[in-house]
Design a protein around this motif. Structure first.
Motif, short mmCIF file in Angstrom:
data_model
loop_
_atom_site.label_atom_id
_atom_site.label_comp_id
_atom_site.label_asym_id
_atom_site.label_seq_id
_atom_site.Cartn_x
_atom_site.Cartn_y
_atom_site.Cartn_z
N THR A 2 1.11 -0.97 0.03
CA THR A 2 -0.53 0.16 0.44
C THR A 2 0.62 1.51 -0.18
OG1 THR A 2 -1.49 -1.27 1.42
CG2 THR A 2 -2.19 0.99 1.12
N ALA A 3 0.49 2.73 -0.78
CA ALA A 3 1.10 3.47 -0.99
C ALA A 3 1.00 4.08 0.35
CB ALA A 3 0.81 4.25 -1.72
N ALA A 4 1.69 5.19 0.76
CA ALA A 4 1.91 5.76 2.24
C ALA A 4 0.89 7.50 1.82
CB ALA A 4 3.16 5.94 2.70
N VAL A 5 0.82 7.37 0.32
CA VAL A 5 -0.02 8.58 0.14
C VAL A 5 -1.07 8.22 -0.85
CG1 VAL A 5 -0.14 10.68 -1.52
CG2 VAL A 5 1.95 9.82 0.68
N TYR A 6 -2.23 8.27 -0.97
CA TYR A 6 -3.01 8.84 -1.80
C TYR A 6 -3.59 9.69 -2.40
CZ TYR A 6 -8.34 7.77 -3.85
OH TYR A 6 -9.17 7.30 -4.18
N VAL A 7 -3.81 10.53 -3.55
CA VAL A 7 -3.82 11.73 -4.15
C VAL A 7 -5.49 11.29 -4.49
CG1 VAL A 7 -3.64 13.18 -6.05
CG2 VAL A 7 -1.83 12.15 -4.95
N VAL A 8 -6.60 12.25 -4.19
CA VAL A 8 -7.50 12.15 -5.53
C VAL A 8 -7.89 13.84 -5.63
CG1 VAL A 8 -10.19 11.47 -4.66
CG2 VAL A 8 -8.43 10.54 -3.21
N ASP A 25 6.16 6.41 -13.18
CA ASP A 25 6.09 6.17 -11.41
C ASP A 25 5.76 6.62 -10.72
OD1 ASP A 25 7.54 3.82 -10.27
OD2 ASP A 25 9.12 4.79 -10.38
N LEU A 26 4.28 6.58 -10.55
CA LEU A 26 3.06 7.58 -9.76
C LEU A 26 3.71 7.03 -8.61
CD1 LEU A 26 1.21 10.18 -10.85
CD2 LEU A 26 0.05 7.93 -10.18
N PRO A 27 4.48 8.23 -7.62
CA PRO A 27 4.93 7.58 -6.10
C PRO A 27 3.52 7.65 -5.21
CG PRO A 27 5.27 9.78 -6.85
CD PRO A 27 4.61 9.42 -8.57
N PHE A 28 2.44 7.99 -5.48
CA PHE A 28 1.42 7.48 -4.77
C PHE A 28 0.20 7.09 -5.31
CE2 PHE A 28 1.91 11.85 -5.95
CZ PHE A 28 0.92 12.41 -7.57
N ASP A 29 -1.08 6.43 -4.94
CA ASP A 29 -2.39 5.94 -5.34
C ASP A 29 -2.54 7.14 -5.77
OD1 ASP A 29 -2.32 3.05 -4.88
OD2 ASP A 29 -2.18 3.00 -2.78
N VAL A 75 6.18 14.60 -1.94
CA VAL A 75 7.21 14.68 -1.01
C VAL A 75 7.21 13.93 0.08
CG1 VAL A 75 7.51 15.96 0.36
CG2 VAL A 75 7.79 16.78 -1.86
N ALA A 76 5.66 13.62 0.65
CA ALA A 76 5.19 12.94 1.66
C ALA A 76 5.81 10.87 1.43
CB ALA A 76 3.71 12.92 2.03
N ALA A 77 5.47 11.21 0.31
CA ALA A 77 5.30 9.78 -0.24
C ALA A 77 7.42 9.37 -0.10
CB ALA A 77 5.05 8.78 -2.02
N HIS A 78 7.65 10.16 -0.74
CA HIS A 78 9.57 10.61 -0.38
C HIS A 78 9.04 10.17 0.72
CE1 HIS A 78 13.19 10.65 -1.82
NE2 HIS A 78 13.37 11.44 -0.59
#
Ligand SMILES: Nc1ncnc2c1ncn2[C@@H]1O[C@H](COP(=O)(O)OP(=O)(O)OP(=O)(O)O)[C@@H](O)[C@H]1O
Ligand SMILES: [Mg+2]
Length: 222
Positions: A2-8, A25-29, A75-78
């Motif tokens: 699970t990614a740490a970040v989800y963007v909607v 390479d999307l670093p979030f969902d 950045v949060a996902a990183h």
């Protein structure tokens, strides 16, 4: 994992999805939900598991909502790479008055609101409308972030904007996001700040979003 970040995104204009689709390479969902805002209900489960929901809002168009959403998400996902639950959700919202119902829907699930605003007089009244008519009535904590300040223009507009924000009594982040061509080009190039080239200017540009994320407390569970 699970990614740490989800963007909607709930912006019918869907520039977020256009940008996100170009990122290899999307670093979030990511999901686009303007046609299905009822799906936001799923955020309740994530919130029960400890996720914080940040709505990025300003009913003035073109102030940097999408830029801030995707880059704060990156950045949060990183910073939180390796987390096994969703810790932060960022919701990008429409830059128009017509779609206020969508913004109101997102605010139902929000823990706080981020309000990007450029350092220019034309943005003052529309930003004030969003804050006074929509955000304040929600009772949610919010912070204004000055975005798109070009240091080459000098500090007069920046200082005027800071003074205006202070006179309104709005909370503001200390971090100001400067204007950089790399940010403007990033959507075309399908990049977020964590994927910028490692040259000096790009590192400066990315630094602003790292400072902002740190200031907003995205380094861990708050
Ligand atoms: N700090 C910045 N430096 C350089 N360009 C920026 C910066 N912030 C935003 N921009 C550019 O300004 C334009 C508008 O930004 P963005 O799309 O993020 O705004 P928005 O508030 O999401 O707009 P809308 O209301 O239409 O959804 C874009 O071309 C973006 O690349
Ligand atoms: Mg946008």
């Amino acid at each position: 994992m699970t990614a740490a970040v989800y963007v909607v995104s709930i912006d019918p204009q869907a520039s977020t999805v256009w940008w996100a689709n170009r990122i290899d390479d999307l670093p979030f969902d990511f999901s686009q939900e303007h046609e299905t805002p009822e799906n936001l209900k799923a955020l309740e489960t994530l919130k029960d598991q400890g996720a914080k929901v940040h709505v990025v809002a300003n009913q003035k168009g073109g102030v940097g909502k999408t830029t801030a959403t995707l880059n704060l998400g990156a950045v949060a996902a990183h910073v939180l790479a390796g987390a096994d639950t969703v810790m932060h959700v960022f919701i990008d919202t429409p830059g128009s008055l017509q779609d206020e119902n969508l913004l109101l829907e997102a605010l139902k699930y929000a823990d706080d609101v981020i309000v990007p605003m450029p350092p220019e007089g034309l943005a003052f009244d529309p930003t004030a409308r969003t804050i006074e008519m929509v955000i304040k009535p929600s009772g949610l904590p919010y912070k204004v972030v000055i975005n798109n300040w070009d240091p080459r223009d000098g500090t007069a507009d920046l200082e005027d904007t800071k003074a205006y924000i202070e006179a309104q009594g709005w909370p503001r982040t200390k971090t100001v996001i400067r204007r950089y061509k790399v940010h403007t080009r990033a959507s075309v190039e399908g990049k977020v700040v964590t994927q910028y080239a490692k040259n000096r200017v790009a590192m400066e540009a990315r630094e602003d979003f790292f400072s902002l994320a740190l200031e907003l407390g995205y380094g861990g569970r708050s």
